[in-house]
Design a protein around this motif. Structure first.
Motif, PDB file in Angstrom:
ATOM      1  N   PHE A  77       0.828  -1.205   0.000  1.00 54.88           N
ATOM      2  CA  PHE A  77       0.000   0.000   0.000  1.00 54.88           C
ATOM      3  C   PHE A  77       0.863   1.256   0.000  1.00 54.88           C
ATOM      4  O   PHE A  77       0.531   2.255  -0.631  1.00 54.88           O
ATOM      5  CB  PHE A  77      -0.911  -0.029   1.234  1.00 54.88           C
ATOM      6  CG  PHE A  77      -1.859   1.117   1.312  1.00 54.88           C
ATOM      7  CD1 PHE A  77      -2.966   1.190   0.466  1.00 54.88           C
ATOM      8  CD2 PHE A  77      -1.663   2.140   2.225  1.00 54.88           C
ATOM      9  CE1 PHE A  77      -3.851   2.249   0.540  1.00 54.88           C
ATOM     10  CE2 PHE A  77      -2.548   3.195   2.308  1.00 54.88           C
ATOM     11  CZ  PHE A  77      -3.646   3.249   1.460  1.00 54.88           C
ATOM     12  N   LEU A  78       1.994   1.191   0.727  1.00 54.18           N
ATOM     13  CA  LEU A  78       2.880   2.357   0.807  1.00 54.18           C
ATOM     14  C   LEU A  78       3.868   2.410  -0.365  1.00 54.18           C
ATOM     15  O   LEU A  78       4.736   3.285  -0.397  1.00 54.18           O
ATOM     16  CB  LEU A  78       3.656   2.324   2.123  1.00 54.18           C
ATOM     17  CG  LEU A  78       2.828   2.465   3.404  1.00 54.18           C
ATOM     18  CD1 LEU A  78       3.693   2.227   4.611  1.00 54.18           C
ATOM     19  CD2 LEU A  78       2.178   3.833   3.465  1.00 54.18           C
ATOM     20  N   HIS A  79       3.747   1.454  -1.267  1.00 58.20           N
ATOM     21  CA  HIS A  79       4.659   1.363  -2.418  1.00 58.20           C
ATOM     22  C   HIS A  79       6.108   1.221  -2.001  1.00 58.20           C
ATOM     23  O   HIS A  79       7.006   1.750  -2.644  1.00 58.20           O
ATOM     24  CB  HIS A  79       4.479   2.582  -3.359  1.00 58.20           C
ATOM     25  CG  HIS A  79       3.100   2.663  -3.906  1.00 58.20           C
ATOM     26  ND1 HIS A  79       2.600   1.801  -4.869  1.00 58.20           N
ATOM     27  CD2 HIS A  79       2.083   3.500  -3.608  1.00 58.20           C
ATOM     28  CE1 HIS A  79       1.351   2.102  -5.132  1.00 58.20           C
ATOM     29  NE2 HIS A  79       1.005   3.130  -4.391  1.00 58.20           N
ATOM     30  N   ILE A  80       6.350   0.570  -0.876  1.00 52.55           N
ATOM     31  CA  ILE A  80       7.743   0.253  -0.493  1.00 52.55           C
ATOM     32  C   ILE A  80       8.003  -1.162  -0.976  1.00 52.55           C
ATOM     33  O   ILE A  80       7.259  -2.088  -0.676  1.00 52.55           O
ATOM     34  CB  ILE A  80       7.936   0.340   1.030  1.00 52.55           C
ATOM     35  CG1 ILE A  80       7.576   1.744   1.517  1.00 52.55           C
ATOM     36  CG2 ILE A  80       9.369  -0.012   1.401  1.00 52.55           C
ATOM     37  CD1 ILE A  80       7.502   1.855   2.999  1.00 52.55           C
ATOM     38  N   ASN A  81       9.037  -1.327  -1.672  1.00 48.03           N
ATOM     39  CA  ASN A  81       9.239  -2.584  -2.358  1.00 48.03           C
ATOM     40  C   ASN A  81      10.588  -3.193  -2.000  1.00 48.03           C
ATOM     41  O   ASN A  81      11.450  -3.307  -2.832  1.00 48.03           O
ATOM     42  CB  ASN A  81       9.115  -2.349  -3.877  1.00 48.03           C
ATOM     43  CG  ASN A  81       8.768  -3.643  -4.570  1.00 48.03           C
ATOM     44  OD1 ASN A  81       8.334  -4.590  -3.924  1.00 48.03           O
ATOM     45  ND2 ASN A  81       8.951  -3.672  -5.883  1.00 48.03           N
ATOM     46  N   PHE A  82      10.739  -3.555  -0.686  1.00 48.47           N
ATOM     47  CA  PHE A  82      12.038  -4.152  -0.370  1.00 48.47           C
ATOM     48  C   PHE A  82      11.934  -5.657  -0.165  1.00 48.47           C
ATOM     49  O   PHE A  82      12.909  -6.336   0.081  1.00 48.47           O
ATOM     50  CB  PHE A  82      12.689  -3.456   0.835  1.00 48.47           C
ATOM     51  CG  PHE A  82      12.140  -3.863   2.170  1.00 48.47           C
ATOM     52  CD1 PHE A  82      12.724  -4.922   2.871  1.00 48.47           C
ATOM     53  CD2 PHE A  82      11.078  -3.199   2.743  1.00 48.47           C
ATOM     54  CE1 PHE A  82      12.245  -5.281   4.111  1.00 48.47           C
ATOM     55  CE2 PHE A  82      10.606  -3.553   3.966  1.00 48.47           C
ATOM     56  CZ  PHE A  82      11.190  -4.610   4.658  1.00 48.47           C
TER      57      PHE A  82
END
Lengths: 368, 361
Positions: B17-22
């Protein structure tokens, strides 16, 4: 072998030494090889202080010897001083003394009962014992005006009369105390752990008990029926019907049973006294203000009395002046404590607390 | 589905949802991003469980004090907070304020380490208890096939802390407390393990959740009465509460292994004591009373587990309040001469049951 032993000082700062007893024990693992009681941490020079004051003034020092049974200490001194000065005491005063002394014996045994439970790791009986003791202290508060150190007996009588309210309180107490005591004793007697831990522990044979001068419940738990109230009656004990409980075993459990039965016998005595209490003076009118009179005495006297711990008496020597020449205290706890090494050798650390608490030492009395 | 993966998927959702892609981040071929996510989730869960277990300890201490006072003609705590309920918090603040005293000849590192070793199992143990399930979600932080083994392994860490604390204090009473602790541990741990093994045999699994599931018809207390009693006695000894409080022995060895401890270090021992009471109640309820399994399906399993654990907590409290202490030789007699043979008999019985009517469980 010698260097493998650990020497541990139990006390004077230790949770279960009943004051300031120090026991030097040498331990082989959990076993006690050698035990040696060290006393003197509560020495107050009571004997010399009593010799430095007038006869009536010594009362506060005998009060503070066995501070959980003050009246028993006062009785020992009062009887000895009256014998020395040949003072007649009115009958009512003597019956009052007997009644209060027996109540104080119950109070003293209740304290022992509770702390013995604490030493065995049981917290709860302690509070029940203090609940019952509180009722006795209320009676003493009503009769004497104080709760712990009474200064109530005087040479020639007692300081004040027992009021009808106090008699009523004593009636109420004796009426239901035994049932409540049986409730508490069930916590010990029906407890397999307690019975297992105390039977055969801290054994004191009759020969050892006699040779160390052990008296009181400890001697009776070792199998000798010796109670000064019965064997050398003072006051009016010969007019009263009571039993002397004895047990042959000589272990901690036997002492527990003897003290329990003694409490019941004391209640029986108090009940009889309540029916027999005569009317009359409560002090000898010749000594209208006993506290202020400067009594003079010559000669020597000793009256042994049965205190909760054993034979208590005061040996008085008068030189014709207003102060005693010699004031020697024979305290039962001191003699009882000297048997410690015999009772501890070969037992375990856990038995040390059980045995010491079963002796019921009070250090005001041991160190004086 | 386990709680771990449930929270993990929530974390994935939040990150997405937060567009954090780790998460798919790789480093030298290893899925490092996924490991980081696991670590975060694990930490969060452990903190939640730890906080809940501490809350349980606070409640338990309050109940203990009030209950004990009620049985002893006293009022108990009644000053701090409503009905004295914040007394423990006040006590903890008092303990924190105290001077940090370490005996001059003590082994400082070991002395400081000991309380944490004692406390570790309380913090770790709750992670492995199955608390029930909501539809397909297992309320269990870690669910893997060897849960019970790890639970027992955690629980035998704490005596080590007692021994270390006692030996490092440079005090003869502490030394005796440590030695008694060692003797007591050997006395009860062997029968305890054997009775746990018979539970494992009967359930056919090392997993706590499977053990609970195996008791859906008959709780193990019925086929394994002997094992239950052995385990129950072992659990009383484990918490070192009366009648088996030999390592502390309040009136004999001044305070046993914790004689020289004061301030918050003592506070940690104290909390660990009550934490153990809570943990062992949950373990007994899980292994022998069917854990979260209950008769009515519409009542959540957590409720049943709490009821069952509360019964044991009250029994432990009563034992603490009412009973005296046994002697060390009497305890060792009990452990080696009664509990051990009984647990072996129980092992044979449960092996026989597993071979003949194993399908019932």
């Amino acid at each position: 072998m010698e260097d493998k032993l650990i020497e541990v000082n139990f006390g004077p700062q230790h949770p279960s030494t009943h004051g300031v007893l120090r026991i030097k024990v040498r331990l082989d693992g959990e076993y006690i090889v050698d035990a040696y009681p060290v006393i003197g941490y509560l020495h107050r020079n009571a004997e010399k202080l009593a010799e430095m004051g007038y006869y009536p003034k010594a009362m506060i020092y005998v009060d503070r010897l066995d501070y959980v049974a003050s009246l028993n200490g006062e009785l020992g001194y009062v009887l000895s001083a009256e014998k020395l000065m040949d003072i007649q005491v009115p009958e009512r005063a003597q019956w009052i003394r007997m009644m209060l002394v027996e109540l104080n014996r119950v109070a003293s045994h209740l304290i022992w009962f509770g702390t013995h439970g604490l030493d065995m790791g049981m917290l709860t009986p302690f509070f029940y014992c203090f609940r019952e003791r509180e009722r006795i202290l209320r009676i003493f508060d009503e009769v004497t005006g104080s709760r712990l150190l009474y200064n109530y007996f005087a040479i020639g009588g007692v300081y004040s009369d027992v009021t009808p309210k106090a008699i009523e309180m004593i009636r109420e107490f004796t009426g239901n105390f035994v049932t409540k005591l049986e409730e508490i004793e069930g916590i010990f007697k029906k407890n397999y752990i307690y019975v297992k831990r105390t039977t055969g522990v801290g054994k004191l044979s009759l020969e050892d008990a006699l040779s160390y001068g052990v008296t009181g419940p400890m001697l009776r738990a070792s199998g000798k029926s010796w109670d000064l109230r019965k064997n050398q009656p003072y006051l009016f004990y010969k007019d009263i019907n009571f039993d002397v409980p004895t047990r042959p075993e000589g272990d901690v459990y036997a002492r527990f049973l003897v003290r329990l039965e003694e409490m019941k016998q004391s209640i029986k005595i108090v009940e009889q006294i309540l029916t027999k209490l005569p009317e009359g003076d409560f002090y000898n009118k010749k000594y209208a203000k006993p506290m202020l009179i400067r009594l003079k005495a010559n000669g020597e006297s000793y009256v042994p009395t049965e205190s909760p711990k054993g034979e208590f008496g005061i040996y008085l020597v008068g030189d014709g002046s207003t102060m005693p020449y010699r004031f020697r205290i024979r305290s039962p706890s001191f003699a009882n404590l000297s048997a410690t090494p015999v009772m501890l050798k070969g037992y375990k650390i856990a038995d040390l607390t059980a045995t010491v608490s079963s002796m019921d030492p009070v250090f005001g009395e041991v160190d004086r | 589905m386990d709680l771990f993966y449930f929270i993990l998927s929530i974390l994935y959702g939040i990150l997405k949802f937060l567009h954090i892609n780790f998460i798919p981040f790789n480093w030298g071929g290893y899925p490092v991003g996924e490991w980081i996510a696991w670590a975060i989730v694990g930490l969060v869960e452990v903190i939640i469980v730890f906080a809940l277990s501490m809350l349980l300890v606070v409640i338990l201490v309050y109940v203990f004090r009030k209950y004990m006072a009620d049985l002893q003609n006293r009022i108990g705590p009644n000053r701090v907070g409503p009905w004295g309920s914040l007394q423990l918090i006040a006590d903890v603040f008092k303990l924190i304020q105290k001077q940090d005293l370490i005996p001059s000849r003590a082994d400082r590192i070991a002395f400081k380490l000991a309380p944490y070793i004692v406390f570790t199992p309380v913090a770790l143990g709750f992670v492995l208890i199955p608390f029930g399930n909501i539809s397909i979600l297992n309320l269990m932080v870690l669910n893997f096939p060897y849960t019970v083994l790890f639970l027992i392994a955690f629980m035998i860490i704490s005596p080590l802390g007692e021994i270390i604390g006692g030996l490092s204090s440079h005090n003869k009473f502490s030394l005796y407390g440590a030695l008694r602790s060692a003797a007591q541990d050997i006395g009860y741990e062997v029968p305890m393990m054997i009775s746990v093994i018979s539970v494992i045999i009967l359930a056919g699994s090392y997993s706590a959740n499977s053990i609970v599931y195996a008791q859906r018809n008959i709780p193990f207390i019925i086929p394994e009465v002997l094992g239950f009693f052995v385990f129950f006695f072992a659990m009383i000894a484990k918490q070192s509460i009366p009648p088996f409080d030999l390592p502390e022995s309040g009136s004999e060895l001044v305070s046993g292994y914790s004689t020289e401890y004061s301030g918050m270090r003592y506070g940690i021992f104290y909390m660990a004591n009550f934490g153990f009471m809570a943990l062992t109640s949950f373990v007994v309820a899980t292994l022998y009373l069917g854990g979260w399994e209950g008769p009515f399906p519409f009542i959540p399993g957590l409720f049943w587990l709490l009821i069952k654990a509360a019964i044991f907590m009250v029994i432990f409290l009563l034992s603490w309040i009412a009973l005296g202490r046994v002697r060390i030789d009497q305890f060792l007699n009990l452990g080696w001469k009664y509990l051990l043979p009984l647990s072996i008999i129980n092992l044979l019985i449960s092996a026989g049951l597993a071979l003949t009517v194993g399908g019932w469980f």
